[in-house]
Design a protein around this motif. Structure first.
Motif, PDB file in Angstrom:
ATOM      1  N   PHE A   3      -1.111  10.483  -7.567  1.00  0.00           N
ATOM      2  CA  PHE A   3      -0.416  11.309  -6.583  1.00  0.00           C
ATOM      3  C   PHE A   3      -0.479  10.742  -5.168  1.00  0.00           C
ATOM      4  CE2 PHE A   3      -1.414  14.292 -10.002  1.00  0.00           C
ATOM      5  CZ  PHE A   3      -0.154  14.826 -10.241  1.00  0.00           C
ATOM      6  N   THR A   4      -1.025   9.544  -5.011  1.00  0.00           N
ATOM      7  CA  THR A   4      -1.055   8.914  -3.697  1.00  0.00           C
ATOM      8  C   THR A   4      -0.636   7.456  -3.806  1.00  0.00           C
ATOM      9  OG1 THR A   4      -3.363   8.177  -3.893  1.00  0.00           O
ATOM     10  CG2 THR A   4      -2.985  10.371  -2.956  1.00  0.00           C
ATOM     11  N   THR A   5      -0.190   6.908  -2.683  1.00  0.00           N
ATOM     12  CA  THR A   5       0.102   5.475  -2.611  1.00  0.00           C
ATOM     13  C   THR A   5      -1.117   4.800  -1.991  1.00  0.00           C
ATOM     14  OG1 THR A   5       1.194   5.916  -0.485  1.00  0.00           O
ATOM     15  CG2 THR A   5       2.609   5.722  -2.427  1.00  0.00           C
ATOM     16  N   LYS A   6      -1.958   4.255  -2.847  1.00  0.00           N
ATOM     17  CA  LYS A   6      -3.219   3.668  -2.378  1.00  0.00           C
ATOM     18  C   LYS A   6      -2.952   2.307  -1.739  1.00  0.00           C
ATOM     19  CE  LYS A   6      -8.012   3.893  -3.391  1.00  0.00           C
ATOM     20  NZ  LYS A   6      -8.973   4.716  -4.127  1.00  0.00           N
ATOM     21  N   ILE A   7      -3.506   2.116  -0.565  1.00  0.00           N
ATOM     22  CA  ILE A   7      -3.281   0.888   0.193  1.00  0.00           C
ATOM     23  C   ILE A   7      -4.250  -0.192  -0.270  1.00  0.00           C
ATOM     24  CG2 ILE A   7      -3.421  -0.150   2.501  1.00  0.00           C
ATOM     25  CD1 ILE A   7      -2.628   2.626   3.577  1.00  0.00           C
ATOM     26  N   PRO A   8      -3.730  -1.353  -0.688  1.00  0.00           N
ATOM     27  CA  PRO A   8      -4.638  -2.449  -1.051  1.00  0.00           C
ATOM     28  C   PRO A   8      -5.279  -3.031   0.207  1.00  0.00           C
ATOM     29  CG  PRO A   8      -2.357  -3.175  -1.161  1.00  0.00           C
ATOM     30  CD  PRO A   8      -2.314  -1.712  -0.859  1.00  0.00           C
ATOM     31  N   ILE A   9      -6.591  -3.198   0.169  1.00  0.00           N
ATOM     32  CA  ILE A   9      -7.326  -3.741   1.313  1.00  0.00           C
ATOM     33  C   ILE A   9      -8.108  -4.954   0.848  1.00  0.00           C
ATOM     34  CG2 ILE A   9      -8.969  -3.259   3.171  1.00  0.00           C
ATOM     35  CD1 ILE A   9      -8.455  -0.279   2.707  1.00  0.00           C
ATOM     36  N   PHE A  10      -7.924  -6.067   1.533  1.00  0.00           N
ATOM     37  CA  PHE A  10      -8.640  -7.284   1.171  1.00  0.00           C
ATOM     38  C   PHE A  10     -10.129  -7.141   1.464  1.00  0.00           C
ATOM     39  CE2 PHE A  10      -4.331  -9.009   2.076  1.00  0.00           C
ATOM     40  CZ  PHE A  10      -4.089  -9.550   0.814  1.00  0.00           C
ATOM     41  N   GLN A  11     -10.940  -7.685   0.571  1.00  0.00           N
ATOM     42  CA  GLN A  11     -12.377  -7.718   0.800  1.00  0.00           C
ATOM     43  C   GLN A  11     -12.681  -8.668   1.947  1.00  0.00           C
ATOM     44  OE1 GLN A  11     -13.560  -4.883  -1.721  1.00  0.00           O
ATOM     45  NE2 GLN A  11     -15.111  -6.216  -0.835  1.00  0.00           N
ATOM     46  N   ASN A  12     -13.506  -8.236   2.852  1.00  0.00           N
ATOM     47  CA  ASN A  12     -13.938  -9.095   3.950  1.00  0.00           C
ATOM     48  C   ASN A  12     -14.839 -10.187   3.378  1.00  0.00           C
ATOM     49  OD1 ASN A  12     -15.109 -10.206   6.292  1.00  0.00           O
ATOM     50  ND2 ASN A  12     -14.918  -8.268   7.386  1.00  0.00           N
ATOM     51  N   ILE A  13     -14.486 -11.441   3.600  1.00  0.00           N
ATOM     52  CA  ILE A  13     -15.273 -12.534   3.014  1.00  0.00           C
ATOM     53  C   ILE A  13     -16.603 -12.726   3.746  1.00  0.00           C
ATOM     54  CG2 ILE A  13     -13.210 -13.728   2.160  1.00  0.00           C
ATOM     55  CD1 ILE A  13     -13.559 -15.719   4.464  1.00  0.00           C
ATOM     56  N   LYS A  14     -16.734 -12.094   4.915  1.00  0.00           N
ATOM     57  CA  LYS A  14     -18.009 -12.106   5.636  1.00  0.00           C
ATOM     58  C   LYS A  14     -18.404 -10.658   5.928  1.00  0.00           C
ATOM     59  CE  LYS A  14     -17.327 -16.685   7.633  1.00  0.00           C
ATOM     60  NZ  LYS A  14     -17.246 -17.503   8.861  1.00  0.00           N
TER      61      LYS A  14
END
Length: 316
Positions: A3-14
């Motif tokens: 029921f939501t449009t989940k935003i993809p978030i990149f993993q912080n490499i640091k």
């Protein structure tokens, strides 16, 4: 069903861990995230000069701190029985000019040291709208309730915001070239500017940050606080009573997304221990003299001692 449009978030490499030194600057949402980091006992400094909303004023304070350009009597003024500075929040205002200048210049020294030692700097921009003091032609960080007729209002261009962000990064890099940046746009809606004007303001910020962070520089990251609020939490139940600020539930949700993508996995184990202690300290017993509560307190003290021995900077 989803029921939501989940935003993809990149993993912080640091990612942030318990060895990190964090400085959180910017709008009131910077304080929301800073408070969370402090609650979990990360080494965090939050808004030394108070809440600052616009990129230009943040860049100006960073410049002062880096080059140690001290405040003078020309930078302060007396109004409503207090001394103020247009470059900082009214929380810094005092009853004497000497106290204000001493405090501001000590903050410059402290901030320079914090920037030198920081592993991560989180900057949350709130608005592209700024007020310019007509007499001095200077953009102000805070109007301090001075009559509006003394200011003109203008919208910072995407290009000028991008330059302010780049100046901020470049200045800090002269002190601390390995520092990591996490930029975000505050989800607070500035509806006093107007509904359309608020959207334009946020769009200018996002476009300028995108142009800055969409490079191969691994030290520059973007966390989509505003987008999470607008798309994942697209409902008025996630707003406070003023219908402009995120509710505590929304702040908690955005924090969860921040932890999932910006915090090191090993640090999350320690966060659980810290949270258990914080909840234990907040507990109010029905009978503080009972045997069960005495055991509870002894167990809690043992947990605190273990963590404080492992992390000398932690104090409960």
């Amino acid at each position: 069903m989803n029921f939501t449009t989940k935003i993809p978030i990149f993993q912080n490499i640091k990612p942030i861990d318990y060895n990190s030194n964090i400085v959180s600057l910017g709008s009131c949402f910077a304080e929301n995230m800073g408070d969370k980091l402090c609650y979990y006992k990360f080494q965090t400094q939050v808004n030394p000069f108070g809440i600052i909303f616009n990129p230009f004023s943040i860049a100006k304070l960073i410049e002062r701190a880096v080059v140690q350009r001290y405040f003078t009597k020309d930078d302060i003024f007396f109004f409503n029985e207090r001394w103020h500075c247009y470059e900082v929040h009214s929380d810094c205002s005092t009853t004497t000019s000497e106290a204000l200048l001493d405090n501001l210049n000590q903050l410059l020294l402290d901030t320079q040291k914090q920037l030198q030692e920081a592993t991560h700097i989180i900057i949350t921009y709130g608005t592209s709208w700024v007020y310019r003091h007509i007499e001095t032609n200077a953009i102000v960080a805070n109007c301090h309730k001075v009559p509006q007729k003394q200011f003109s209002k203008e919208l910072l261009s995407i290009d000028s915001i991008q330059k302010a962000i780049q100046n901020t990064v470049s200045l800090i890099a002269t002190l601390n070239p390995k520092c990591n940046f996490i930029f975000t746009v505050s989800p607070v809606r500035h509806l006093k500017d107007g509904f359309v004007e608020n959207q334009v303001s946020k769009a200018h910020l996002i476009a300028a940050i995108y142009a800055t962070t969409n490079t191969k520089q691994q030290t520059l990251n973007y966390f989509p606080s505003y987008e999470i609020m607008m798309d994942e939490l697209r409902d008025y139940r996630f707003y406070a009573d003023d219908m402009m600020h995120p509710s505590s539930m929304a702040i908690d949700y955005i924090w969860e997304r921040f932890v999932a993508t910006q915090i090191d996995e090993k640090a999350k184990v320690t966060m659980e221990l810290v949270e258990a202690i914080q909840k234990g300290l907040a507990h109010r017993p029905f009978n503080p003299y009972s045997e069960s509560h005495q055991k509870f307190e002894a167990n809690l003290k043992e947990k605190i001692a273990t963590l404080e021995a492992q992390y000398s900077f932690m104090k409960f």
